[in-house]
Design an enzyme around this catalytic site. Structure first.
Site, PDB file in Angstrom:
ATOM      1  N   SER A   1     -17.303   0.559   0.098  1.00 42.50           N
ATOM      2  CA  SER A   1     -16.568   0.159   1.300  1.00 42.50           C
ATOM      3  C   SER A   1     -15.056   0.170   1.100  1.00 42.50           C
ATOM      4  O   SER A   1     -14.311   0.452   2.040  1.00 42.50           O
ATOM      5  CB  SER A   1     -17.018  -1.229   1.759  1.00 42.50           C
ATOM      6  OG  SER A   1     -18.374  -1.214   2.129  1.00 42.50           O
TER       7      SER A   1
ATOM      8  N   HIS B   1     -12.555  -4.659   1.242  1.00 40.90           N
ATOM      9  CA  HIS B   1     -12.245  -3.929   2.473  1.00 40.90           C
ATOM     10  C   HIS B   1     -10.742  -3.913   2.727  1.00 40.90           C
ATOM     11  O   HIS B   1     -10.153  -2.876   3.027  1.00 40.90           O
ATOM     12  CB  HIS B   1     -12.954  -4.578   3.665  1.00 40.90           C
ATOM     13  CG  HIS B   1     -14.443  -4.545   3.576  1.00 40.90           C
ATOM     14  ND1 HIS B   1     -15.272  -5.163   4.482  1.00 40.90           N
ATOM     15  CD2 HIS B   1     -15.272  -3.955   2.663  1.00 40.90           C
ATOM     16  CE1 HIS B   1     -16.532  -4.951   4.152  1.00 40.90           C
ATOM     17  NE2 HIS B   1     -16.555  -4.236   3.045  1.00 40.90           N
TER      18      HIS B   1
END
Length: 317
Positions: A182, A234
């Site tokens: 991610s 993230h």
């Protein structure tokens, strides 16, 4: 006698008009063939299958505790109480290269900054990331080529891993390993935003493109606030990709013509290759990236070198 009439030059000029000025054309940008992103996709799939083989749930637990043992055998999943994402154990992920602070700092295993982005906590985690990778990555590689997108993917993943491992050091964080692509994927999203901003002059529907992109980024970042999701990876990946986009994805301004495409003798007013603000963005982004990476590494290796803790679980990202 014998003299040509005075208007003969006009007649010949009308008969033989001057040649038209040489023409030139701006070549269309070529589309790259995407092979790196599918290769990354395949590598993630193969590594997940290998992680399930190495995990061997029936070899460590009762066969009836392993999920779908009768169908998958050695490849069966850990119990829901241990891994609700249908995947291997923390033990297996640690062996294969999951991000863990005491191993990165204490054992000097810095390679875990990169290996963790090719590992996934479960089938659900893997499918979500791989769908995003193909949806975003193939388009970017078609436009900018494998070299730029490869650098963008790896350095964004490194930025996500760096911020993630600093977050793993927080006393309030019960889980001490992190895996997933991610961080790199959010880097691709961040680079799409910076590419839109720095190449603003070449886009037609600017506001529509910016609004839709911000909506996609906002929805993806919101997912990071769900329980057991490593949102620090993230954010770190997104910020790294955002600043890398100003460096790697810069394009010539609208109307720029390379000198080699202008025929000899044809005078054309050529624009500069880049706008002044593109140079400003590039320089500022490089400075911020270098300072950010250096500050994070100093904080990790020098800030609290004696901080060690035990492994209790995994964080998907």
């Amino acid at each position: 006698m014998g003299k040509r009439p005075p208007y003969s030059n006009d007649i010949e000029a009308a008969r033989y008009p001057p040649p038209p000025p040489p023409s030139y054309h701006i070549p269309q940008s070529t589309q790259w063939f995407s092979w790196l992103v599918p290769l990354i996709f395949l590598a993630n799939i193969v590594l997940f299958v290998y992680s399930m083989y190495l995990n061997d749930c029936p070899g460590y637990l009762n066969e009836h505790d392993c999920l779908y043992y009768h169908y998958l055998g050695r490849f069966s999943f850990q119990p829901f109480t241990e891994n609700p994402l249908l995947g291997p154990s923390v033990r297996t992920l640690r062996v294969m290269g999951a991000l863990e602070k005491d191993l990165v700092v204490g054992e000097n295993e810095g390679w875990r900054f990169f290996t963790c982005m090719f590992l996934h906590a479960g089938v659900i985690h893997l499918l979500a990331n791989m769908f995003s990778l193909l949806f975003i990555g193939v388009r970017l590689e078609n436009e900018f080529g494998f070299f730029k997108i490869g650098l963008l993917y790896m350095f964004s993943g490194f930025g996500g891993s760096l911020l993630s491992i600093l977050h793993l050091g927080d006393p309030g964080t019960p889980t001490t390993i992190s895996v997933g692509a991610s961080g790199a994927l959010f880097g691709l999203l961040g680079a799409m935003l910076s590419e839109l901003l720095t190449n603003w002059t070449i886009y037609l529907n600017k506001c529509a493109a910016l609004t839709s992109l911000l909506l996609i980024i906002g929805l993806n970042l919101a997912v990071g606030f769900l329980p057991h999701v490593d949102n620090s990876a993230h954010i770190g990946g997104f910020l790294s990709g955002f600043f890398l986009g100003f460096v790697l994805l810069i394009r010539p301004q609208y109307g720029y013509v390379n000198r080699k495409y202008v025929p000899p003798g044809y005078n054309v007013k050529r624009k500069s290759k880049y706008k002044w603000y593109q140079y400003v963005f590039l320089i500022l982004a490089l400075i911020i990236l270098l300072i950010g990476y250096a500050y994070g590494l100093v904080l990790l290796y020098v800030g609290k070198p004696d901080e060690m803790f035990s492994v209790t679980g995994s964080i998907p990202r």
